[in-house]
Scaffold this motif. Structure first.
Motif, mmCIF file in Angstrom:
data_model
loop_
_atom_site.group_PDB
_atom_site.id
_atom_site.type_symbol
_atom_site.label_atom_id
_atom_site.label_comp_id
_atom_site.label_asym_id
_atom_site.label_seq_id
_atom_site.Cartn_x
_atom_site.Cartn_y
_atom_site.Cartn_z
ATOM 1 N N MET A 1 -14.237 1.131 15.361
ATOM 2 C CA MET A 1 -13.246 0.251 15.973
ATOM 3 C C MET A 1 -11.935 0.983 16.249
ATOM 4 O O MET A 1 -11.258 0.722 17.250
ATOM 5 C CB MET A 1 -12.980 -0.953 15.059
ATOM 6 C CG MET A 1 -14.149 -1.916 14.943
ATOM 7 S SD MET A 1 -13.949 -3.101 13.579
ATOM 8 C CE MET A 1 -12.537 -4.042 14.145
ATOM 9 N N ALA A 2 -11.576 1.900 15.349
ATOM 10 C CA ALA A 2 -10.303 2.622 15.479
ATOM 11 C C ALA A 2 -10.381 3.797 16.440
ATOM 12 O O ALA A 2 -9.360 4.416 16.745
ATOM 13 C CB ALA A 2 -9.842 3.108 14.109
ATOM 14 N N ARG B 1 -1.737 4.680 18.568
ATOM 15 C CA ARG B 1 -0.490 4.099 18.064
ATOM 16 C C ARG B 1 -0.790 2.670 17.618
ATOM 17 O O ARG B 1 -0.873 1.757 18.438
ATOM 18 C CB ARG B 1 0.600 4.129 19.139
ATOM 19 C CG ARG B 1 0.880 5.532 19.674
ATOM 20 C CD ARG B 1 2.064 5.565 20.637
ATOM 21 N NE ARG B 1 1.965 4.565 21.692
ATOM 22 C CZ ARG B 1 1.245 4.703 22.792
ATOM 23 N NH1 ARG B 1 0.535 5.810 22.981
ATOM 24 N NH2 ARG B 1 1.215 3.752 23.707
ATOM 25 N N VAL B 2 -0.934 2.493 16.326
ATOM 26 C CA VAL B 2 -1.436 1.237 15.771
ATOM 27 C C VAL B 2 -0.289 0.406 15.198
ATOM 28 O O VAL B 2 0.481 0.882 14.357
ATOM 29 C CB VAL B 2 -2.477 1.513 14.665
ATOM 30 C CG1 VAL B 2 -3.003 0.205 14.089
ATOM 31 C CG2 VAL B 2 -3.622 2.353 15.220
ATOM 32 N N GLY B 3 -0.195 -0.836 15.636
ATOM 33 C CA GLY B 3 0.766 -1.770 15.064
ATOM 34 C C GLY B 3 0.136 -2.529 13.911
ATOM 35 O O GLY B 3 -1.060 -2.834 13.933
ATOM 36 N N VAL B 4 0.925 -2.813 12.885
ATOM 37 C CA VAL B 4 0.443 -3.576 11.734
ATOM 38 C C VAL B 4 1.434 -4.686 11.422
ATOM 39 O O VAL B 4 2.639 -4.543 11.636
ATOM 40 C CB VAL B 4 0.232 -2.679 10.495
ATOM 41 C CG1 VAL B 4 -0.968 -1.769 10.689
ATOM 42 C CG2 VAL B 4 1.476 -1.864 10.193
ATOM 43 N N ALA B 5 0.912 -5.791 10.886
ATOM 44 C CA ALA B 5 1.750 -6.964 10.608
ATOM 45 C C ALA B 5 2.365 -6.865 9.224
ATOM 46 O O ALA B 5 2.167 -7.725 8.371
ATOM 47 C CB ALA B 5 0.908 -8.237 10.728
ATOM 48 N N LEU B 6 3.112 -5.800 8.995
ATOM 49 C CA LEU B 6 3.749 -5.601 7.700
ATOM 50 C C LEU B 6 4.987 -6.472 7.567
ATOM 51 O O LEU B 6 5.792 -6.541 8.494
ATOM 52 C CB LEU B 6 4.163 -4.140 7.537
ATOM 53 C CG LEU B 6 3.043 -3.129 7.288
ATOM 54 C CD1 LEU B 6 3.569 -1.719 7.478
ATOM 55 C CD2 LEU B 6 2.507 -3.298 5.881
ATOM 56 N N PRO B 7 5.174 -7.132 6.424
ATOM 57 C CA PRO B 7 6.459 -7.796 6.176
ATOM 58 C C PRO B 7 7.574 -6.768 6.201
ATOM 59 O O PRO B 7 7.345 -5.596 5.884
ATOM 60 C CB PRO B 7 6.282 -8.390 4.771
ATOM 61 C CG PRO B 7 4.809 -8.467 4.568
ATOM 62 C CD PRO B 7 4.227 -7.313 5.323
ATOM 63 N N THR C 1 -15.027 10.956 11.337
ATOM 64 C CA THR C 1 -13.569 10.948 11.486
ATOM 65 C C THR C 1 -12.981 12.320 11.781
ATOM 66 O O THR C 1 -11.850 12.414 12.268
ATOM 67 C CB THR C 1 -12.909 10.413 10.203
ATOM 68 O OG1 THR C 1 -13.177 11.327 9.122
ATOM 69 C CG2 THR C 1 -13.456 9.040 9.844
ATOM 70 N N GLY C 2 -13.717 13.368 11.455
ATOM 71 C CA GLY C 2 -13.171 14.714 11.576
ATOM 72 C C GLY C 2 -12.360 15.127 10.367
ATOM 73 O O GLY C 2 -11.803 16.225 10.328
ATOM 74 N N GLN D 1 -4.182 10.690 11.859
ATOM 75 C CA GLN D 1 -4.750 10.622 13.204
ATOM 76 C C GLN D 1 -4.192 9.472 14.033
ATOM 77 O O GLN D 1 -4.419 9.412 15.239
ATOM 78 C CB GLN D 1 -6.273 10.476 13.104
ATOM 79 C CG GLN D 1 -6.959 11.623 12.380
ATOM 80 C CD GLN D 1 -8.468 11.485 12.395
ATOM 81 O OE1 GLN D 1 -9.047 10.828 13.264
ATOM 82 N NE2 GLN D 1 -9.126 12.101 11.426
ATOM 83 N N HIS D 2 -3.481 8.558 13.367
ATOM 84 C CA HIS D 2 -2.938 7.393 14.062
ATOM 85 C C HIS D 2 -1.481 7.191 13.655
ATOM 86 O O HIS D 2 -1.156 7.223 12.468
ATOM 87 C CB HIS D 2 -3.733 6.127 13.719
ATOM 88 C CG HIS D 2 -5.192 6.217 14.041
ATOM 89 N ND1 HIS D 2 -6.103 6.825 13.195
ATOM 90 C CD2 HIS D 2 -5.902 5.788 15.114
ATOM 91 C CE1 HIS D 2 -7.313 6.757 13.732
ATOM 92 N NE2 HIS D 2 -7.219 6.137 14.890
ATOM 93 N N GLU D 3 -0.633 6.984 14.631
ATOM 94 C CA GLU D 3 0.763 6.647 14.353
ATOM 95 C C GLU D 3 0.849 5.151 14.063
ATOM 96 O O GLU D 3 0.351 4.331 14.846
ATOM 97 C CB GLU D 3 1.629 7.002 15.564
ATOM 98 C CG GLU D 3 3.107 6.742 15.360
ATOM 99 C CD GLU D 3 3.922 7.107 16.585
ATOM 100 O OE1 GLU D 3 5.089 6.688 16.658
ATOM 101 O OE2 GLU D 3 3.372 7.804 17.474
ATOM 102 N N VAL D 4 1.457 4.794 12.951
ATOM 103 C CA VAL D 4 1.488 3.400 12.504
ATOM 104 C C VAL D 4 2.906 2.847 12.600
ATOM 105 O O VAL D 4 3.863 3.472 12.146
ATOM 106 C CB VAL D 4 0.967 3.281 11.055
ATOM 107 C CG1 VAL D 4 1.048 1.838 10.575
ATOM 108 C CG2 VAL D 4 -0.474 3.783 10.971
ATOM 109 N N THR D 5 3.026 1.657 13.184
ATOM 110 C CA THR D 5 4.329 1.022 13.392
ATOM 111 C C THR D 5 4.269 -0.431 12.935
ATOM 112 O O THR D 5 3.282 -1.129 13.177
ATOM 113 C CB THR D 5 4.719 1.059 14.884
ATOM 114 O OG1 THR D 5 4.766 2.421 15.319
ATOM 115 C CG2 THR D 5 6.073 0.406 15.116
#
Length: 264
Positions: free
Chosen positions: A121-122, A127-133, A164-165, A172-176
């Protein structure tokens, strides 16, 4: 819930910081509140204070959802997928991963299937957004926070290096963190939210106001002087207001209630 998916996809398309949104339910997301609330909002149609209340659908704890600007990728066990199909029937470009029913009693095989599904899925997003408080997104940042999620940790396991390598998910993913933007969507008055106000909150408020008027009638009975304070006369409405603020403080909702209190 197609309109709500479209709202999230528009958010992703308009943001220069993310190309996807990741929601992980239950223990695999470390019981992450932001993902739980977003999944309930998307799949259960919850609105208003119910999003932050006790009406969570526990079955969604097994869900993993990755949304891009023009597609959606969902992991759901067979029973959950059967329940979700009518709700997502109109979602365009939806890909679904679900373990075979034959594996249902083999916990290790199901867990491995979920990890492999998550890796697939990933794939293709960076550039992955997450629903962090907000508090969780401070300090060491959202990347450090999601590396504590068991499913994200599994991304780095040696058993899956061929897929995954190697390396951590956040290498491997930028998280925001996109918690505030996502919460703003959840507070919008869309069709399900208006239905909730009409069917749930309007009758509650009407009952409170009827109790207030009854208190006024009793206090004024016989033409005698009113000895009760405004707070005592309108206690039902003030209690409704306090309850609403307490249940929605995390979402900064129901801002108009203060004007109701001022009017009293």
């Amino acid at each position: 819930m197609t309109a709500r998916l479209a709202a999230i996809q528009a958010l992703i398309a308009e943001s220069p910081d993310i190309d996807s949104l990741l929601l992980v339910g239950g223990v695999d997301g470390r019981n992450h509140a932001g993902s739980r609330e977003a999944l309930d909002w998307l799949f259960s149609g919850l609105s208003g204070r119910e999003i932050w209340g006790s009406k969570h659908d526990n079955a969604l704890d097994e869900a993993v959802l990755l949304i891009t600007a023009d597609a959606a990728r969902l992991y759901a066990p067979p029973k959950l997928w059967a329940a979700l199909q009518p709700r997502v029937a109109r979602w365009r470009r939806l890909q679904v991963w679900s373990p075979p029913v034959a594996l249902e009693d083999d916990v290790e095989q199901v867990e491995e299937h979920k990890i492999r599904s998550f890796i697939a899925m990933a794939s293709g997003v960076g550039r992955v957004g997450v629903a962090l408080p907000p508090a969780e997104g401070s300090g060491k940042g959202p990347a450090a926070a999601i590396e504590l999620w068991p499913l994200v940790q599994a991304f780095a396991l040696q058993d899956f290096e061929a897929l995954t390598g190697g390396g951590f998910f956040t290498q491997q993913h930028e998280v925001t963190s996109v918690a505030e933007a996502l919460r703003a969507l959840q507070l919008q008055l869309d069709a399900p939210a208006l239905g909730w106000l009409r069917d749930v909150e309007a009758p509650r408020l009407a009952g409170c106001l009827a109790d207030c008027l009854q208190s006024v009638d009793v206090a004024c009975d016989g033409g005698r002087a009113v000895r009760l304070s405004e707070a005592e006369l309108f206690e039902p409405a003030l209690t409704y207001h306090a309850h609403g603020r307490g249940r929605t403080s995390r979402g900064r909702g129901v801002r108009y209630v203060g004007r109701v209190r001022a009017a009293l």
